[in-house]
Enzyme design. Sequence first.
Site, PDB file in Angstrom:
ATOM      1  N   TYR A   1       3.786   1.546  -1.174  1.00  0.00           N
ATOM      2  CA  TYR A   1       4.440   1.737  -2.476  1.00  0.00           C
ATOM      3  C   TYR A   1       3.459   2.347  -3.474  1.00  0.00           C
ATOM      4  O   TYR A   1       3.790   3.266  -4.213  1.00  0.00           O
ATOM      5  CB  TYR A   1       4.987   0.413  -3.012  1.00  0.00           C
ATOM      6  CG  TYR A   1       5.932   0.645  -4.183  1.00  0.00           C
ATOM      7  CD1 TYR A   1       7.166   1.255  -3.976  1.00  0.00           C
ATOM      8  CD2 TYR A   1       5.578   0.300  -5.484  1.00  0.00           C
ATOM      9  CE1 TYR A   1       8.024   1.503  -5.030  1.00  0.00           C
ATOM     10  CE2 TYR A   1       6.438   0.550  -6.548  1.00  0.00           C
ATOM     11  CZ  TYR A   1       7.658   1.155  -6.313  1.00  0.00           C
ATOM     12  OH  TYR A   1       8.502   1.412  -7.367  1.00  0.00           O
ATOM     13  N   GLN A   2       2.239   1.852  -3.452  1.00  0.00           N
ATOM     14  CA  GLN A   2       1.209   2.385  -4.344  1.00  0.00           C
ATOM     15  C   GLN A   2       0.935   3.860  -4.029  1.00  0.00           C
ATOM     16  O   GLN A   2       0.779   4.680  -4.918  1.00  0.00           O
ATOM     17  CB  GLN A   2      -0.074   1.554  -4.196  1.00  0.00           C
ATOM     18  CG  GLN A   2      -1.324   2.181  -4.792  1.00  0.00           C
ATOM     19  CD  GLN A   2      -1.261   2.279  -6.311  1.00  0.00           C
ATOM     20  OE1 GLN A   2      -0.469   1.581  -6.949  1.00  0.00           O
ATOM     21  NE2 GLN A   2      -2.062   3.151  -6.884  1.00  0.00           N
ATOM     22  N   GLU A   3       0.918   4.180  -2.746  1.00  0.00           N
ATOM     23  CA  GLU A   3       0.552   5.535  -2.340  1.00  0.00           C
ATOM     24  C   GLU A   3       1.645   6.556  -2.618  1.00  0.00           C
ATOM     25  O   GLU A   3       1.373   7.646  -3.090  1.00  0.00           O
ATOM     26  CB  GLU A   3       0.216   5.554  -0.834  1.00  0.00           C
ATOM     27  CG  GLU A   3      -1.019   4.757  -0.449  1.00  0.00           C
ATOM     28  CD  GLU A   3      -2.326   5.464  -0.828  1.00  0.00           C
ATOM     29  OE1 GLU A   3      -2.291   6.413  -1.629  1.00  0.00           O
ATOM     30  OE2 GLU A   3      -3.386   5.067  -0.330  1.00  0.00           O
ATOM     31  N   SER A   4       2.884   6.204  -2.295  1.00  0.00           N
ATOM     32  CA  SER A   4       3.939   7.234  -2.341  1.00  0.00           C
ATOM     33  C   SER A   4       5.273   6.755  -2.892  1.00  0.00           C
ATOM     34  O   SER A   4       6.236   7.491  -2.847  1.00  0.00           O
ATOM     35  CB  SER A   4       4.187   7.730  -0.915  1.00  0.00           C
ATOM     36  OG  SER A   4       4.802   6.688  -0.158  1.00  0.00           O
TER      37      SER A   4
ATOM     38  N   MET B   1       0.841  -1.200   0.000  1.00  0.00           N
ATOM     39  CA  MET B   1       0.000   0.000   0.000  1.00  0.00           C
ATOM     40  C   MET B   1       0.876   1.250   0.000  1.00  0.00           C
ATOM     41  O   MET B   1       0.609   2.214  -0.732  1.00  0.00           O
ATOM     42  CB  MET B   1      -0.891   0.015   1.255  1.00  0.00           C
ATOM     43  CG  MET B   1      -2.006  -1.009   1.230  1.00  0.00           C
ATOM     44  SD  MET B   1      -2.810  -1.148   2.846  1.00  0.00           S
ATOM     45  CE  MET B   1      -3.580   0.463   2.983  1.00  0.00           C
TER      46      MET B   1
END
Length: 486
Positions: free
Chosen positions: A312-315, A310
């Site tokens: 990695y996906q976010e930031s 999560m």
Amino acid sequence: MFAQLAFRCRCTLWLSAIGILLLLGGCAEEPSTLERVQAEGVLRVITRNSPATYFQDRNGETGFEYELVKRFADDWGLELQIETADNLDELFASLNRPNGPVLAAAGLVASDGRKQVARFSAPYLQVEPQVIYRDGQRRPTRPEDLIGKRILVLKGSSHAEQLKALKMQLPDLAYEESSAVEVVDLLRMVDEGQIDLTLVDSNELAMNQVYFPNVRVAFDFGDSQNLAWAVAPGEDTSLLDEINTFINRAHENGSLQRLKKRYYGHVDMLGYVGAYTFAKHLQQRLPRYEKDFRLAGQKQGIDWRLLAAMGYQESLWQPTATSKTGVRGLMMLTLRTAQAMGVSDRLDPKQSIAGGAKYIAQVKSQLPDSIQEPDRTWFALAAYNVGGGHLEDARKLTKAEGLDPNKWLDVQKILPRLSQKQWYSKTRYGYARGGEPVHFVRNIRRYYDILTWVTQPQLEGSQVTVNNLHVPGVNKVPQQDDMPPL
Ligand code: GLU
């Protein structure tokens, strides 16, 4: 009338005699390979111990070749016995050993040279032989560019065969073969600059690209090749015929495609650029936050690798990330969520991770009981992204369509409708960017898959680690901890 009867009798006699002879002949015949295997009840297979073929993880034996060959053995009710060869020459030689393995399933290119020493099955995978170089070095673009470079390939490999043929045209070409290494070692050696170039098959690179951020494809070396299983040369095709039927069926029913996607899909999913960017971030960024992910995961009862995915996906694991919409930090929390989760500084990665973990755990606990794992996790992610109300709307639309509102596969088909007036006007919470949670969940699942794969503890293989990353299938030392540090 009498003559006719006599003729018929003679015929019957002759036919019986022929029948008996055939029967006798049949009895004296050697049993076919298939009959032998069936009588023994065991399918003996030789392979390579490598992430693309066969290795042990904490659940036991695994690998693309292993899984495929296990299905074949199961179809025939046979026990599967796996043997691993130290190198490719030994692997082919073992097929001719008395009472040796009857089948080689090892990611083998069905090359012309090998057709002297083995018979190949129908192909199950098409691959491109690829020349691999290190990022930052001059990129070779044609065979002539290989001259003067330190090149290492697997001994007895299809690539060694290709280089040998090239050397006939380019006598100045020099290369080495080694039986002490596997494909992952070759890639690591290029990644670390110990050699200039290697040749590997595209499937092997696809599987390993996420570990080696500096590894790049220079060019495809010649035509596509077919991977196939090999049996001993000879007249007897009984086993091979059944293998071919099995492989053709696996092509047709999609099971082969699914297996390919699972093992070699990482690059397809991320694209090559995405894969080596991920590899770089995995080495450079994740180690700084891994402890916090683990801690937060433990506290909230959520797999830390899901939280990391999560993040990695976010930031892209950047603690100071900010967006125009006002979300901030490694887990990109809104101000409201941050406050509700007790986060005072969203840019503090520890707090951001703890807050994000607490929030996803809360969202998950609020889902209806009818949604079971693993779907429950995907629904929780979707609700985290689009909000529980919109997700509930989508579930209602899903049900109205006659689909299953408790299955993510069904609900994700319907979610994008929340952005079309004809649909959202009928819902309680109205318009939502319904396509977004679908992408969000899909991406996180990809990263989660890769992280799970990368952090798999291995029981066997040769010691190869990349900055402490455990490359599946290549760590010979048994691990105590079933989740080694990244
Ligand atoms: N497919 C190769 C061969 O048949 C071995 C694996 C590789 O080098 O990529 O020799």
